[in-house]
Design a protein around this motif. Structure first.
Motif, PDB file in Angstrom:
ATOM      1  N   TRP A  87      37.598  26.057  31.097  1.00 48.65           N
ATOM      2  CA  TRP A  87      37.342  25.429  32.516  1.00 48.65           C
ATOM      3  C   TRP A  87      38.621  25.011  33.194  1.00 48.65           C
ATOM      4  CZ3 TRP A  87      34.425  24.458  27.764  1.00 48.65           C
ATOM      5  CH2 TRP A  87      33.323  25.217  27.720  1.00 48.65           C
ATOM      6  N   SER A  88      39.790  25.338  32.604  1.00 47.07           N
ATOM      7  CA  SER A  88      40.718  24.975  33.458  1.00 47.07           C
ATOM      8  C   SER A  88      41.022  25.168  34.987  1.00 47.07           C
ATOM      9  CB  SER A  88      42.217  25.547  32.657  1.00 47.07           C
ATOM     10  OG  SER A  88      42.490  27.134  32.961  1.00 47.07           O
ATOM     11  N   ALA A  89      40.438  26.547  35.506  1.00 48.49           N
ATOM     12  CA  ALA A  89      40.577  26.763  36.837  1.00 48.49           C
ATOM     13  C   ALA A  89      42.025  26.910  37.227  1.00 48.49           C
ATOM     14  CB  ALA A  89      39.735  25.884  37.583  1.00 48.49           C
ATOM     15  N   ARG A  90      43.009  27.259  36.179  1.00 44.45           N
ATOM     16  CA  ARG A  90      44.300  27.220  37.026  1.00 44.45           C
ATOM     17  C   ARG A  90      44.550  28.721  37.601  1.00 44.45           C
ATOM     18  NH1 ARG A  90      44.229  29.928  31.901  1.00 44.45           N
ATOM     19  NH2 ARG A  90      45.613  31.765  31.764  1.00 44.45           N
ATOM     20  N   VAL A  91      45.738  28.173  38.509  1.00 46.67           N
ATOM     21  CA  VAL A  91      45.916  29.331  39.404  1.00 46.67           C
ATOM     22  C   VAL A  91      47.578  29.577  39.059  1.00 46.67           C
ATOM     23  CG1 VAL A  91      46.302  30.069  41.827  1.00 46.67           C
ATOM     24  CG2 VAL A  91      44.536  28.707  41.301  1.00 46.67           C
ATOM     25  N   ASN A  92      47.787  31.018  38.819  1.00 47.37           N
ATOM     26  CA  ASN A  92      49.003  31.298  38.388  1.00 47.37           C
ATOM     27  C   ASN A  92      49.755  31.809  39.475  1.00 47.37           C
ATOM     28  OD1 ASN A  92      48.467  30.475  35.771  1.00 47.37           O
ATOM     29  ND2 ASN A  92      48.697  32.549  35.015  1.00 47.37           N
ATOM     30  N   GLY A  93      51.111  31.838  39.309  1.00 46.77           N
ATOM     31  CA  GLY A  93      52.068  32.372  40.672  1.00 46.77           C
ATOM     32  C   GLY A  93      51.472  33.933  40.998  1.00 46.77           C
ATOM     33  N   ASP A  94      50.790  34.584  40.080  1.00 44.12           N
ATOM     34  CA  ASP A  94      50.420  36.023  40.652  1.00 44.12           C
ATOM     35  C   ASP A  94      49.132  36.069  41.329  1.00 44.12           C
ATOM     36  OD1 ASP A  94      48.348  35.094  38.602  1.00 44.12           O
ATOM     37  OD2 ASP A  94      48.861  36.976  37.446  1.00 44.12           O
ATOM     38  N   GLY A  95      48.623  34.914  41.967  1.00 44.54           N
ATOM     39  CA  GLY A  95      47.465  34.800  42.886  1.00 44.54           C
ATOM     40  C   GLY A  95      46.224  34.992  42.184  1.00 44.54           C
ATOM     41  N   MET A  96      46.005  34.680  40.692  1.00 47.35           N
ATOM     42  CA  MET A  96      44.947  34.827  40.103  1.00 47.35           C
ATOM     43  C   MET A  96      44.388  33.561  39.683  1.00 47.35           C
ATOM     44  SD  MET A  96      44.246  38.265  39.704  1.00 47.35           S
ATOM     45  CE  MET A  96      43.102  38.462  38.204  1.00 47.35           C
ATOM     46  N   LEU A  97      43.292  33.301  39.553  1.00 49.19           N
ATOM     47  CA  LEU A  97      42.540  32.002  39.311  1.00 49.19           C
ATOM     48  C   LEU A  97      41.641  32.396  37.950  1.00 49.19           C
ATOM     49  CD1 LEU A  97      40.341  29.805  41.676  1.00 49.19           C
ATOM     50  CD2 LEU A  97      39.770  30.021  39.520  1.00 49.19           C
ATOM     51  N   PRO A 344      37.354  36.594  26.948  1.00 42.56           N
ATOM     52  CA  PRO A 344      38.419  35.842  27.358  1.00 42.56           C
ATOM     53  C   PRO A 344      39.496  36.068  28.450  1.00 42.56           C
ATOM     54  CG  PRO A 344      38.123  36.062  25.001  1.00 42.56           C
ATOM     55  CD  PRO A 344      37.312  36.919  25.669  1.00 42.56           C
ATOM     56  N   GLY A 345      40.149  35.062  28.922  1.00 44.30           N
ATOM     57  CA  GLY A 345      41.031  35.635  30.092  1.00 44.30           C
ATOM     58  C   GLY A 345      40.402  35.845  31.432  1.00 44.30           C
ATOM     59  N   GLU A 346      39.065  35.785  31.527  1.00 38.99           N
ATOM     60  CA  GLU A 346      38.657  36.062  32.813  1.00 38.99           C
ATOM     61  C   GLU A 346      39.251  35.536  33.879  1.00 38.99           C
ATOM     62  OE1 GLU A 346      34.204  35.932  35.061  1.00 38.99           O
ATOM     63  OE2 GLU A 346      34.424  35.004  33.010  1.00 38.99           O
ATOM     64  N   ALA A 347      39.294  36.130  35.046  1.00 39.84           N
ATOM     65  CA  ALA A 347      40.242  35.740  36.255  1.00 39.84           C
ATOM     66  C   ALA A 347      39.693  36.714  37.590  1.00 39.84           C
ATOM     67  CB  ALA A 347      41.660  35.961  36.152  1.00 39.84           C
ATOM     68  N   VAL A 348      39.959  35.893  38.509  1.00 34.71           N
ATOM     69  CA  VAL A 348      39.715  36.678  39.882  1.00 34.71           C
ATOM     70  C   VAL A 348      40.919  36.522  40.603  1.00 34.71           C
ATOM     71  CG1 VAL A 348      38.543  34.601  40.892  1.00 34.71           C
ATOM     72  CG2 VAL A 348      37.917  36.996  41.720  1.00 34.71           C
ATOM     73  N   ARG A 349      41.350  37.616  41.638  1.00 36.87           N
ATOM     74  CA  ARG A 349      42.378  37.598  42.371  1.00 36.87           C
ATOM     75  C   ARG A 349      41.700  36.755  43.956  1.00 36.87           C
ATOM     76  NH1 ARG A 349      47.192  39.404  42.299  1.00 36.87           N
ATOM     77  NH2 ARG A 349      46.485  40.712  40.571  1.00 36.87           N
ATOM     78  N   ILE A 350      42.440  35.674  44.306  1.00 36.22           N
ATOM     79  CA  ILE A 350      42.196  34.939  45.218  1.00 36.22           C
ATOM     80  C   ILE A 350      41.707  35.754  46.630  1.00 36.22           C
ATOM     81  CG2 ILE A 350      42.721  32.967  46.879  1.00 36.22           C
ATOM     82  CD1 ILE A 350      43.749  31.678  43.981  1.00 36.22           C
ATOM     83  N   ALA A 351      43.018  36.607  46.601  1.00 36.13           N
ATOM     84  CA  ALA A 351      43.126  37.411  48.004  1.00 36.13           C
ATOM     85  C   ALA A 351      41.872  38.345  48.128  1.00 36.13           C
ATOM     86  CB  ALA A 351      44.324  38.190  47.879  1.00 36.13           C
ATOM     87  N   GLN A 352      41.282  38.911  47.001  1.00 42.38           N
ATOM     88  CA  GLN A 352      39.965  39.657  47.068  1.00 42.38           C
ATOM     89  C   GLN A 352      39.012  38.803  47.271  1.00 42.38           C
ATOM     90  OE1 GLN A 352      39.721  41.445  43.129  1.00 42.38           O
ATOM     91  NE2 GLN A 352      41.306  42.912  43.512  1.00 42.38           N
TER      92      GLN A 352
END
Length: 369
Positions: A87-97, A344-352
């Motif tokens: 539940w960190s909801a971190r956003v990395n520099g690659d634009g992935m949440l 594990p590691g589920e993520a979504v690209r914010i731009a999408q």
């Protein structure tokens, strides 16, 4: 005017940070979503699930009757296998949440809500926000059975915004979940006093293996509109923690049978029950709902193809469309990739997520006509 990308990022992060696994209450997520629905008529439908946990679904509407309804679910699968904070909801520099439910499907829900809120106020739009999609579909059932607002609005089409990389899915499989139980007598296994429940379950399972093999080979039970064309018949066996020196008192086989609209499940259902009767196994069923499927030339499918620029397809997995189709025709289409969900590691690209907003709005404009 605030950049929609910023709004989507903030809302998705807030939603992901809230634990809403299907086993716990989703009230906090429902309240966070409702805080974004100023100017909408909001209907709250509360219920208690089978475990006694309080849940809430939301139906929200603005504008006149008809139009489009966007649907998404608030619950997530368990956090199995996660090594860092789900539940960190971190956003990395690659634009992935990153975070549990980011793709499936809190990010797409945020995109749909921001799209709906950004429409001209006179344009009809509805939000159907469910929960328990990952388990029983009880949230969608509550809307179909109890929502006065959905009944009065009568949307012309429902877009279920599950992650499909914005490719329209015109149909998908639904399932029957069989729970098959064999009973024995528990005792110390060395004493000859007990009865192992597995000995009755094993011949039953041998017949289930034959059903599985028939589904893989019998063309009359396959549907070439789907990949794979054969129906899923997945088996999980549970001895409920019995030790190896104890005769098993309860043996349970759970089978999920997924089938498309073209497949008649009658013969498979009969094979399960007939084999169970022969071997003293008790069977109960839980049915997801009829497989939803629109024709390739259905007007709603055509509109989704037009706004997305992608051809329509079908999917082997299930969604709330199996229940919500009772309200209006359903197409499944949303940002994100289902391939990263449920692990594990589920993520979504914010731009999408942001790119989905104008597509959703264009579709809303078409359905308002």
């Amino acid at each position: 005017m605030i950049d929609p990308t910023i709004l989507i990022t903030e809302l998705t992060r807030d939603l992901v940070a809230l634990d809403s696994r299907s086993s716990v209450s989703n009230l906090a997520v429902a309240e966070r979503l409702e805080s974004e629905l100023r100017g909408f008529e909001v209907e709250r439908i509360d219920y208690t699930d089978r475990a006694g946990v309080t849940k809430r679904v939301i139906v929200a509407h603005r504008g006149g009757g008809g139009g489009i309804a966007f649907s998404g679910h608030m619950d997530t699968v368990p956090d199995t296998g996660w090594q860092d904070d789900p539940w960190s909801a971190r956003v990395n520099g690659d634009g992935m949440l990153y975070g549990l439910g980011s793709t499936d499907m809190k990010g797409p829900v945020a995109a749909a809500l921001i799209a709906a809120r950004g429409l001209v106020a006179t344009l009809p739009v509805t939000l159907l926000l469910t929960t328990d999609e990952e388990t029983t579909k009880q949230g969608a059932r509550a809307i179909v059975e109890r929502s006065e607002l959905a009944r009065s609005v009568r949307p012309r089409g429902i877009l279920v915004v599950e992650p499909t990389t914005m490719r329209p899915v015109r149909g998908h499989r639904s399932h029957i979940a069989f729970s098959c139980v064999s009973l024995g007598v528990q005792a110390h296994s060395s004493m000859g006093k007990g009865r192992n429940a597995n000995w009755a379950l094993i011949p039953f399972l041998a017949e289930m293996k034959s059903v599985h093999e028939k589904l893989l080979t019998d063309r009359s039970l396959q549907d070439d509109a789907y990949d794979p064309p054969f129906s899923d018949f997945n088996l999980v066996i549970d001895n409920h923690g019995t030790a190896v020196n104890v005769t098993v008192p309860v043996a349970t086989a759970r089978i999920k049978f997924r089938y498309s609209a073209r497949i008649d499940p009658t013969s498979v259902r009969a094979a399960v029950h007939d084999a169970a009767a022969r071997h003293g196994v008790t069977v109960t069923e839980a049915e997801e709902g009829c497989p939803p499927e629109l024709a390739a030339d259905h007007p709603f499918v055509a509109q989704c193809i037009e706004v997305s620029g992608q051809s329509a397809t079908t999917a082997p997995f299930g969604t709330d469309a199996s229940i919500l189709q009772a309200i209006a025709p359903c197409v499944v289409m949303g940002p994100g990739d289902i391939a990263v969900a449920h692990k594990p590691g589920e993520a979504v690209r914010i731009a999408q997520l942001a790119a989905a907003v104008p597509v959703f709005q264009a579709l809303a404009a078409r359905l308002s006509g």
